[in-house]
Design an enzyme around this catalytic site. Structure first.
Site, PDB file in Angstrom:
ATOM      1  N   LYS A 111       0.825  -1.214   0.000  1.00  0.00           N
ATOM      2  CA  LYS A 111       0.000   0.000   0.000  1.00  0.00           C
ATOM      3  C   LYS A 111       0.860   1.265   0.000  1.00  0.00           C
ATOM      4  O   LYS A 111       0.547   2.235  -0.680  1.00  0.00           O
ATOM      5  CB  LYS A 111      -0.945   0.013   1.210  1.00  0.00           C
ATOM      6  N   LYS A 194      -3.879  -9.940  -8.075  1.00  0.00           N
ATOM      7  CA  LYS A 194      -5.224 -10.425  -7.746  1.00  0.00           C
ATOM      8  C   LYS A 194      -6.315  -9.518  -8.326  1.00  0.00           C
ATOM      9  O   LYS A 194      -6.053  -8.366  -8.672  1.00  0.00           O
ATOM     10  CB  LYS A 194      -5.380 -10.491  -6.225  1.00  0.00           C
ATOM     11  N   LYS A 197     -10.592  -4.181  -6.226  1.00  0.00           N
ATOM     12  CA  LYS A 197     -11.359  -2.976  -6.550  1.00  0.00           C
ATOM     13  C   LYS A 197     -10.449  -1.822  -6.937  1.00  0.00           C
ATOM     14  O   LYS A 197     -10.851  -0.916  -7.649  1.00  0.00           O
ATOM     15  CB  LYS A 197     -12.179  -2.548  -5.343  1.00  0.00           C
TER      16      LYS A 197
HETATM   17  P1  AMP Z   1     -11.711  -6.188  -0.009  1.00  0.00           P
HETATM   18  O1  AMP Z   1     -12.428  -6.079  -1.317  1.00  0.00           O
HETATM   19  O2  AMP Z   1     -10.242  -5.990  -0.136  1.00  0.00           O
HETATM   20  O3  AMP Z   1     -12.357  -5.396   1.087  1.00  0.00           O
HETATM   21  O4  AMP Z   1     -11.821  -7.726   0.414  1.00  0.00           O
HETATM   22  C1  AMP Z   1     -13.010  -8.259   0.956  1.00  0.00           C
HETATM   23  C2  AMP Z   1     -12.940  -9.765   1.023  1.00  0.00           C
HETATM   24  O5  AMP Z   1     -12.816 -10.318  -0.281  1.00  0.00           O
HETATM   25  C3  AMP Z   1     -11.759 -10.307   1.833  1.00  0.00           C
HETATM   26  O6  AMP Z   1     -12.210 -11.435   2.536  1.00  0.00           O
HETATM   27  C4  AMP Z   1     -10.759 -10.717   0.787  1.00  0.00           C
HETATM   28  O7  AMP Z   1      -9.943 -11.780   1.220  1.00  0.00           O
HETATM   29  C5  AMP Z   1     -11.670 -11.158  -0.348  1.00  0.00           C
HETATM   30  N1  AMP Z   1     -11.004 -10.931  -1.645  1.00  0.00           N
HETATM   31  C6  AMP Z   1     -10.744  -9.725  -2.203  1.00  0.00           C
HETATM   32  N2  AMP Z   1     -10.137  -9.893  -3.404  1.00  0.00           N
HETATM   33  C7  AMP Z   1      -9.997 -11.237  -3.585  1.00  0.00           C
HETATM   34  C8  AMP Z   1      -9.441 -12.047  -4.616  1.00  0.00           C
HETATM   35  N3  AMP Z   1      -8.948 -11.518  -5.724  1.00  0.00           N
HETATM   36  N4  AMP Z   1      -9.471 -13.395  -4.458  1.00  0.00           N
HETATM   37  C9  AMP Z   1     -10.009 -13.947  -3.353  1.00  0.00           C
HETATM   38  N5  AMP Z   1     -10.549 -13.248  -2.327  1.00  0.00           N
HETATM   39  C10 AMP Z   1     -10.553 -11.911  -2.438  1.00  0.00           C
END
Ligand code: AMP
Length: 330
Positions: A111, A194, A197
């Site tokens: 980050k 990965k 968003k």
């Molecule tokens: P975030 O969108 O970063 O707030 O992530 C929310 C949830 O989605 C968390 O549990 C992450 O581990 C999961 N997550 C986000 N991106 C991925 C991805 N590319 N693959 C698997 N899990 C994801």
């Protein structure tokens, strides 16, 4: 019955990574466990200090949670900032979280490269806030994707440290959880990394994307000029598309294209068309539900109020106990 907690930041709509890494597991877990699912709006401020459209983003994640099948009468579904006890626990845990261990965190290192002009303390202490979200409900299971593995290790460290410092067996140790053998990582469409968003508009397929948007994004996804020897290892960009196919398509389809790749007969145009069709099919029901629920403002307000009350009740109990353990007056 175990207690389960997990959340998602409202910095954009839910994508396939969120779905497979987190939300699909929420839906299965709620049948058997005591589940708390939240919208992590405090966490957003670490990357988006001035959030232009907070309420709409919170609403869109809430709608998507419900469309995916989270039942607000079974699970506790709430917005993080509706439960300020989380912030109090964060403050208390911060007193025993050390700069060195926080700086070593991989996501922090990533980050600070991305936002060099905003290396705020919230970014550094992100794992402490995450630990507070989990420990406030004394959860043991946390359905998350692979990217959150290290944060979960830190949550365990903070729980153990609290117990040791105050000589109580108070917080249980939370563990990352995914149905299947390992934590899931859905890759992005830009050839590396990965699905996320904040990784660029064309990196992610969102649950609410239209069929046209899905086709366009998949057709544009990074590939190469094709395999040149039988059974060669797939380069990352190609492997990424196969990983997405593994999540959304049938095993026969996956094997079919895997064999074509191994025999150097694959045509990426056909492969991508199949992948796009399967994603469109997979998301079609979700898309319909999303548009249906988002029009029902009264229902959404009721869900948020009910969730805030249930989460607050449990969080207030933990904070009362924690204050007592540390030695504050209640
Ligand atoms: P975030 O969108 O970063 O707030 O992530 C929310 C949830 O989605 C968390 O549990 C992450 O581990 C999961 N997550 C986000 N991106 C991925 C991805 N590319 N693959 C698997 N899990 C994801």
């Amino acid at each position: 019955m175990e207690t389960v907690v997990s959340g998602i930041r409202p910095t954009g709509k839910l994508h396939l990574g969120n779905y497979f890494g987190a939300v699909s597991n929420f839906v299965r877990l709620q049948q058997e466990h005591n589940c708390y699912f939240f919208i992590a709006d405090y966490h957003c401020l670490t990357t988006h200090p001035v959030h232009v459209d907070m309420q709409n983003n919170v609403k869109s994640i809430l709608v998507e949670y419900l469309a995916c099948g989270i039942d607000p009468d079974v699970s506790t579904l709430y917005v993080q900032s509706d439960v300020p006890e989380v912030a109090e626990l964060y403050l208390l845990l911060n007193m025993n979280a050390y700069k060195g261990e926080l700086e070593r965190c991989t996501t922090f290192k990533e980050k600070i490269k991305k936002q060099k002009d905003n290396i705020n303390a919230g970014l550094l202490t992100y794992p402490v806030l995450m630990a507070s979200d989990i420990l406030i409900h004394k959860a043991t299971k946390v359905p998350v994707g692979h990217d959150q593995k290290q944060h979960l290790e830190m949550s365990r460290t903070f729980a153990r440290r609290f117990n040791r410092l105050y000589n109580r067996d108070y917080f249980p140790e939370p563990h990352a959880f995914n149905f299947g053998n390992s934590l899931i990582r859905i890759p992005g469409l830009d050839g590396g990394g990965k699905m996320g968003k904040s990784e660029g508009a064309n990196n992610a397929i969102y649950l609410s994307d239209t069929p046209e948007e899905i086709s366009k994004k998949i057709m544009r996804a990074v590939t190469d000029s094709g395999p040149i020897e039988p059974n060669q290892k797939k380069p990352e960009a190609i492997q990424n598309l196969f990983s997405i196919m593994k999540a959304v398509s049938s095993s026969e389809t996956l094997t079919y294209f895997d064999d074509l790749y191994s025999n150097c007969k694959i045509r990426y145009g056909d492969f991508k068309k199949q992948l796009a069709d399967d994603i469109i099919l997979f998301t079609s029901q979700l898309r319909e539900k999303i548009s249906e629920i988002s029009d029902d403002e009264d229902y959404l307000k009721k869900v948020m109020k009910q969730g805030a009350e249930k989460a607050h009740q449990n969080a207030a109990k933990t904070i009362r106990e924690v204050r007592e353990i540390i030695g504050f007056r209640n």
